[in-house]
Write an enzyme that holds these catalytic residues in place. Structure first.
Site, short mmCIF file in Angstrom:
data_model
loop_
_atom_site.label_atom_id
_atom_site.label_comp_id
_atom_site.label_asym_id
_atom_site.label_seq_id
_atom_site.Cartn_x
_atom_site.Cartn_y
_atom_site.Cartn_z
N GLN A 1 1.06 -1.04 0.30
CA GLN A 1 -0.25 0.06 0.11
C GLN A 1 0.97 1.43 0.06
OE1 GLN A 1 -2.81 0.52 3.40
NE2 GLN A 1 -3.84 0.23 2.88
N GLY B 1 12.10 2.30 -9.35
CA GLY B 1 13.43 2.49 -8.40
C GLY B 1 14.56 3.07 -9.41
N GLU C 1 2.25 26.05 -26.62
CA GLU C 1 0.87 26.03 -26.04
C GLU C 1 0.46 27.07 -25.06
OE1 GLU C 1 -0.24 26.03 -29.06
OE2 GLU C 1 -2.14 25.96 -28.42
#
Ligand SMILES: Cc1cc2nc3c(=O)[nH]c(=O)nc-3n(C[C@H](O)[C@H](O)[C@H](O)COP(=O)(O)OP(=O)(O)OC[C@H]3O[C@@H](n4cnc5c(N)ncnc54)[C@H](O)[C@@H]3O)c2cc1C
Length: 556
Positions: free
Chosen positions: A283, A345, A369
């Site tokens: 996580q 990594g 732009e």
């Protein structure tokens, strides 16, 4: 009336681009061309020729093209950028170069040049920027001196220099902005014209597969028929007329490149084992390096798609919405590509891995732009006017619409987006009362906040349409309705907290101590409710990760 391609033709075009890329431009070749700083001219010409005919998309049917709409152009630009942003830039340059003709050309000029693009796939360049006139085009110095015969103007002599021109060294035709006696005007000039030359290809940080060169004009003669529209002084208006549209194209570039980077990090992390398991199951990795970027990119997509649909519906050029889309998509594309290097990594830091190239390529999208800062200014100025015109109700009214959407379709982040909109209205009002927009920093940050909140609203509407099966048949369908709802909820929380905390900081920071009570401001802005709305964030981030990694949801 339906505008542009039908859904089937669009799908076929997108698949043809991907197939062409897989066949002709494998990663190993893109990396080699990038290292050699080489513009693959033959490949680009085939893309704009019989092999793919991409240029047909932006030429009207009347002039032999396919007459694609804004939604088509966004989808195609996104797909090209996912392949290679340098090549996409080269195709864009022809589109930009032909723009002044498409919007301002006489019927004869359109017939002549738009047909040439459609039938022969000629490459064009768009020459606006000058060495000393970039963001501030009004400072340009390139001149167009009329040449008269028997009292009438028969042509112009152009003198000056243009800087950083995409396709500058390879285009057969260039549109050049020059100062005529009647004001800034576009001229079309052919390569090979005496007195018209270009510099060496620039050695760039990224998009090294595109040709960028300076243009030099030394008394270069063009006939009066090459003055776009046949009247002087229309140049800036013609350029303005398509900004919404062309900025959507660069927005789609940021989106496509950002997703291309994540689409490499996602499978990489599913395979890469560290500490006994794949990175994709950690996580701390997914919720930092993948999920927030996917969410921000999808918020930008919602802004792009909504603006494109509105342009196709005939609502005008929508310059501010185009600026919002470009600002958010280019900034999120950059952030996503940077995170994708981190996600790989040490490998991501080498030339061998595509994420390294994508990171350098996507960098241009916040510059050309119109830079991000100019986008912030454009957005802020327009929305500030709206705030004043409505006596502070502009964003409150938008909030009420989101509240109504919430009661119709809960669970898509509409309520939290409503809080963000109310908060934004209060921040604008506090800035008005304390006269803070005299500080350019405050004004531009308001532009940033407005962009994030408006995109959150667009994302909530998009999630609602996905839930009722009401998305355009040509819309992206990368996520299903339930994943899109989770993405909407994560984004809404993030944006609302951003407005509330940055809003308080901005207002308090711009006032002398004691002039405003930041606690009172925080409560007017609704900070406590926004903080409470953060409940459930982690579970929603888990749900987004599950969607990204195609994992079925665990039983809860
Ligand atoms: C690879 C590449 C391809 C390009 N292709 C084309 C092309 O095909 N055709 C074309 O015409 N141009 C092209 N450009 C030019 C591009 O559009 C300009 O570089 C861009 O508009 C910025 O202008 P500038 O470089 O002069 O920067 P500047 O305008 O000098 O800006 C420098 C910095 O100052 C900031 N800034 C500028 N004005 C303000 C202000 N008023 N307030 C606060 N901050 C400000 C900017 O945001 C930027 O961060 C290209 C550029 C590159 C690098």
């Amino acid at each position: 009336m339906a505008v542009g391609l039908d859904g089937e033709t669009l799908d076929f075009t997108l698949e043809s681009i991907s197939e062409f890329g897989r066949r002709e431009l494998p990663d190993s070749m893109l990396i080699e061309l990038d290292e050699r700083d080489e513009f693959p001219e033959e490949v680009v010409r085939r893309m704009c020729g019989e092999d793919l005919g991409i240029q047909l998309l932006f030429v009207s049917e009347e002039h032999g093209g396919m007459g694609g709409g804004a939604l088509d152009v966004y989808r195609v630009c996104e797909r090209m950028a996912a392949m290679d942003l340098g090549i996409a830039t080269s195709v864009l340059a022809t589109f930009l170069g032909s723009d002044p003709i498409a919007v301002g050309g006489t019927p004869e000029q359109k017939d002549r040049w738009m047909r040439l693009i459609a039938d022969e796939g000629v490459l064009m360049a768009y020459g606006a920027t000058e060495p000393e006139a970039g963001s501030d085009l009004a400072a340009m110095k390139t001149k167009a001196e009329p040449v008269s015969e028997n009292g009438s103007v028969v042509g112009y002599r152009l003198s000056g220099a243009k800087q950083w021109i995409s396709n500058g060294g390879v285009a057969e035709l260039s549109s050049v902005l020059a100062l005529a006696p009647g004001g800034p005007s576009w001229f079309v000039i052919e390569s090979g014209t005496e007195g018209f030359s270009h510099g060496e290809q620039e050695d760039k940080h990224g998009i090294r597969l595109s040709n960028t060169a300076a243009l030099f004009l030394e008394d270069a003669y063009v006939g009066a028929a090459n003055l776009v529209g046949g009247a002087e002084g229309q140049g800036l208006i013609q350029a303005q007329q398509v900004f919404g549209y062309t900025r959507l194209m660069v927005a789609a570039f940021g989106l496509g490149a950002g997703w291309a980077a994540l689409d490499r990090a996602i499978p990489y992390s599913a395979e890469r084992i560290q500490a006994g398991g794949p990175l994709s199951e950690k996580q701390g990795y997914t919720h930092k390096l993948i999920v927030p970027h996917a969410v921000r990119l999808e918020a930008a997509r919602a802004a792009i798609e909504e603006a494109a649909e509105r342009i196709d519906a005939g609502e005008g050029s929508l310059n501010t919405e185009g600026a919002i889309a470009k600002y958010l998509a280019s900034e999120s594309g950059n952030a996503a590509a940077d995170a994708a290097i981190q996600a790989h990594g040490g490998y991501g830091y080498t030339h061998e891995y595509m994420v390294e190239k994508i990171k350098r390529d996507v960098r241009i999208t916040t510059i050309y732009e119109g830079t991000s800062e100019i986008m912030e200014m454009t957005i802020a100025r327009d929305r500030w006017q709206q705030h004043l015109k409505t006596r502070g109700d502009h964003y409150h009214a938008a909030a009420r619409e989101l509240e109504a959407l919430e009661s119709e379709r809960p669970g898509i982040g509409a309520a939290t987006t409503g809080l963000a909109l109310h908060a934004l209205a209060e921040v604008f009002e506090a800035a008005r009362v304390a006269r803070l927009t005299r500080n350019q920093h405050v004004l531009l940050r308001l532009g940033h906040l407005a962009a994030t909140v408006e995109a959150a609203a667009a994302l909530a509407r998009r999630a609602a349409r996905a839930a009722t099966g009401d998305l355009s048949p040509k819309a992206s369908r990368r996520f299903d309705a339930s994943a899109l709802a989770a993405i909407g909820r994560v984004n809404a929380r993030d944006v609302a907290l951003g407005v509330a905390t940055e809003g308080v900081r901005l207002i308090t920071g711009a006032t002398a101590s004691g002039e405003d009570d930041s606690g009172a401001l925080a409560s007017r802005i609704g900070l406590p409710a926004i903080q409470a709305a953060q409940a459930g964030l982690l579970a929603d981030m888990d749900a987004v990760a599950d969607a990204l990694y195609d994992r079925s949801k665990p039983e809860r």
